[in-house]
Write a protein that holds these residues in place. Structure first.
Motif, mmCIF file in Angstrom:
data_model
loop_
_atom_site.group_PDB
_atom_site.id
_atom_site.type_symbol
_atom_site.label_atom_id
_atom_site.label_comp_id
_atom_site.label_asym_id
_atom_site.label_seq_id
_atom_site.Cartn_x
_atom_site.Cartn_y
_atom_site.Cartn_z
ATOM 1 N N ILE A 114 3.311 20.986 -0.346
ATOM 2 C CA ILE A 114 3.272 21.191 1.093
ATOM 3 C C ILE A 114 3.609 22.646 1.406
ATOM 4 O O ILE A 114 4.618 23.180 0.943
ATOM 5 N N GLU A 115 2.751 23.262 2.179
ATOM 6 C CA GLU A 115 2.993 24.642 2.596
ATOM 7 C C GLU A 115 3.441 24.657 4.053
ATOM 8 O O GLU A 115 3.159 23.751 4.825
ATOM 9 N N GLY A 116 4.134 25.717 4.434
ATOM 10 C CA GLY A 116 4.561 25.851 5.819
ATOM 11 C C GLY A 116 5.918 25.233 6.078
ATOM 12 O O GLY A 116 6.693 24.973 5.160
ATOM 13 N N THR A 117 6.173 24.964 7.364
ATOM 14 C CA THR A 117 7.501 24.526 7.788
ATOM 15 C C THR A 117 7.593 23.004 7.819
ATOM 16 O O THR A 117 7.778 22.397 8.872
ATOM 17 N N ALA A 118 7.447 22.382 6.672
ATOM 18 C CA ALA A 118 7.576 20.928 6.588
ATOM 19 C C ALA A 118 8.404 20.576 5.369
ATOM 20 O O ALA A 118 8.184 21.105 4.285
ATOM 21 N N SER A 119 9.379 19.698 5.556
ATOM 22 C CA SER A 119 10.126 19.179 4.414
ATOM 23 C C SER A 119 9.367 17.991 3.848
ATOM 24 O O SER A 119 8.666 17.283 4.565
ATOM 25 N N GLU B 130 0.824 -1.206 0.000
ATOM 26 C CA GLU B 130 0.000 0.000 0.000
ATOM 27 C C GLU B 130 0.862 1.261 0.000
ATOM 28 O O GLU B 130 1.978 1.268 0.550
ATOM 29 N N PRO B 131 0.368 2.364 -0.575
ATOM 30 C CA PRO B 131 1.068 3.646 -0.445
ATOM 31 C C PRO B 131 1.205 4.026 1.031
ATOM 32 O O PRO B 131 0.305 3.751 1.838
ATOM 33 N N ILE B 132 2.328 4.656 1.379
ATOM 34 C CA ILE B 132 2.592 4.999 2.783
ATOM 35 C C ILE B 132 3.076 6.439 2.880
ATOM 36 O O ILE B 132 3.938 6.882 2.105
ATOM 37 N N LEU B 133 2.540 7.149 3.861
ATOM 38 C CA LEU B 133 3.020 8.480 4.225
ATOM 39 C C LEU B 133 3.601 8.408 5.627
ATOM 40 O O LEU B 133 2.898 8.049 6.580
ATOM 41 N N PHE B 134 4.879 8.727 5.771
ATOM 42 C CA PHE B 134 5.547 8.784 7.076
ATOM 43 C C PHE B 134 5.635 10.247 7.499
ATOM 44 O O PHE B 134 6.231 11.059 6.793
ATOM 45 N N ILE B 135 5.063 10.584 8.654
ATOM 46 C CA ILE B 135 5.107 11.948 9.180
ATOM 47 C C ILE B 135 5.864 11.928 10.506
ATOM 48 O O ILE B 135 5.667 11.027 11.333
ATOM 49 N N HIS B 136 6.709 12.918 10.727
ATOM 50 C CA HIS B 136 7.465 12.992 11.977
ATOM 51 C C HIS B 136 7.719 14.439 12.346
ATOM 52 O O HIS B 136 7.916 15.285 11.465
ATOM 53 N N GLY B 137 7.693 14.729 13.635
ATOM 54 C CA GLY B 137 8.049 16.051 14.120
ATOM 55 C C GLY B 137 9.558 16.219 14.149
ATOM 56 O O GLY B 137 10.279 15.351 14.655
ATOM 57 N N ALA B 138 10.043 17.342 13.626
ATOM 58 C CA ALA B 138 11.490 17.579 13.598
ATOM 59 C C ALA B 138 12.064 17.696 15.002
ATOM 60 O O ALA B 138 13.251 17.428 15.224
ATOM 61 N N ASP B 139 11.233 18.091 15.979
ATOM 62 C CA ASP B 139 11.704 18.303 17.347
ATOM 63 C C ASP B 139 11.319 17.161 18.284
ATOM 64 O O ASP B 139 11.341 17.328 19.509
ATOM 65 N N ASP B 140 10.970 16.018 17.729
ATOM 66 C CA ASP B 140 10.610 14.853 18.541
ATOM 67 C C ASP B 140 11.877 14.264 19.152
ATOM 68 O O ASP B 140 12.710 13.702 18.447
ATOM 69 N N ASP B 141 12.018 14.394 20.467
ATOM 70 C CA ASP B 141 13.195 13.837 21.136
ATOM 71 C C ASP B 141 12.863 12.542 21.884
ATOM 72 O O ASP B 141 13.689 12.004 22.612
ATOM 73 N N TYR B 142 11.654 12.049 21.708
ATOM 74 C CA TYR B 142 11.244 10.769 22.304
ATOM 75 C C TYR B 142 11.461 9.644 21.300
ATOM 76 O O TYR B 142 12.050 8.610 21.613
ATOM 77 N N ASN C 106 0.179 16.588 16.899
ATOM 78 C CA ASN C 106 -0.262 17.964 16.637
ATOM 79 C C ASN C 106 -1.126 17.911 15.376
ATOM 80 O O ASN C 106 -0.663 18.160 14.272
ATOM 81 N N ILE C 107 -2.398 17.571 15.563
ATOM 82 C CA ILE C 107 -3.272 17.312 14.420
ATOM 83 C C ILE C 107 -3.559 18.590 13.645
ATOM 84 O O ILE C 107 -3.855 18.538 12.449
ATOM 85 N N ARG C 108 -3.433 19.723 14.283
ATOM 86 C CA ARG C 108 -3.626 20.984 13.549
ATOM 87 C C ARG C 108 -2.663 21.081 12.380
ATOM 88 O O ARG C 108 -3.025 21.562 11.298
ATOM 89 N N LEU C 109 -1.426 20.616 12.564
ATOM 90 C CA LEU C 109 -0.435 20.639 11.497
ATOM 91 C C LEU C 109 -0.436 19.351 10.673
ATOM 92 O O LEU C 109 -0.125 19.366 9.481
#
Length: 287
Positions: free
Chosen positions: A272-277, A205-217, A247-250
């Motif tokens: 993609i708009e905003g601060t996401a690579s 299946e197609p997959i989208l991996f999302i991660h926070g850049a500041d995730d230290d856990y 952070n579902i808002r983002l």
């Protein structure tokens, strides 16, 4: 070997097996640490979800929360929460996703809150499959079912995708290695493996991996490894300013936008708009 020496060795072996079994139980408790008590309901911004129940193949009844699809869109997004979380809190996070018109089904696991049973890897995968069957029935034959998993829920989602036919998989802040999720070196004793890297070889299946850049856990390198390993049509989004908590808002614009693009056969063309690579890749040529 003298009989007395043999009996001593036999008794020591039994004691070690019992000790290891006890350690495995303790280690699993540390890994999953399921919340106890009834699922706490958050404040709803709009319509409250329906309370639903599913039955697993081994006969456990599990509670879930469900927003039916609206606006003629019968697709359903199955949501799998992380460790030390629960269906109520996760439903509070993802309720804005239901505004897209797709149905949203928030699953829960055995041993979490007032659900029966004890959590194990095989058990959580069985739980996800039971909720998938419910979603599949609700969606009908002409609609799609997607799965979205946060942290441990993302590992469950990958295992589900290797066993069921989904329209797409979205993970958020998911680990690629068990030792990232297992505290106090308990992974040494846990019989569960959560081998996401190996399992991705069976996921088409197609997959989208999302991660926070500041995730230290769970550091973003985990999603990067998962993305690099995947042989499906895949995308990776790293969001600046986001930590481990959902952070579902983002996240919601990425998730909904990616699904919309997939359904228009434009999975690699999403902007993609905003601060996401953002980076994406086609499925492997061998598929």
């Amino acid at each position: 070997m003298p009989r007395a020496q043999f009996m001593l060795l036999f008794l020591v072996s039994i004691a070690m097996l019992v000790a290891q079994s006890g350690c495995a139980h303790f280690a699993r408790e540390q890994l999953y640490a399921p919340p106890v008590g009834p699922i706490a309901m958050p404040e709803w911004d709009g319509a409250a979800p329906q309370r639903v129940s599913v039955t697993t193949e081994d006969g456990l009844g599990l509670a879930g929360l469900y927003w039916p699809a609206t606006n003629g869109n019968q697709d359903i997004i199955l949501v799998l929460h992380g460790r030390r979380d629960n269906a109520g809190r996760m439903a509070g996070y993802v309720q804005r996703i239901a505004a897209s018109g797709r149905g949203v089904l928030v699953a829960s696991y055995r041993g979490f809150n007032d659900n029966p049973g004890s959590p194990t890897e095989a058990g959580l995968v069985a739980d996800a499959r039971a909720f998938f069957r419910f979603a599949r029935e609700q969606a009908g034959s002409n609609a799609d079912v997607y799965v979205f998993g946060h942290s441990l829920g993302g590992a469950v989602a990958i295992q589900l995708a290797a066993r069921e036919e989904l329209a797409g998989v979205i993970t958020l802040a998911t680990f690629s290695d068990l030792d990232e999720a297992a505290p106090y070196f308990s992974e040494i004793f846990i019989p569960d493996s959560w081998a996401s890297i190996a399992t991705l070889g069976r996921v088409t299946e197609p997959i989208l991996f999302i991660h926070g850049a500041d995730d230290d856990y769970v550091e973003p390198a985990h999603s990067r490894r998962l993305y690099a390993t995947s042989c499906s049509l895949a995308a990776l989004a790293i969001i600046a300013g986001v930590r481990h908590r959902p952070n579902i808002r983002l996240v919601e614009p990425l998730l909904v936008g990616w699904i919309d693009a997939l359904e228009n056969s434009q999975g690699r063309e999403i902007s993609i708009e905003g601060t996401a690579s953002w980076e994406s890749k086609d499925a492997c040529a061998t598929r």
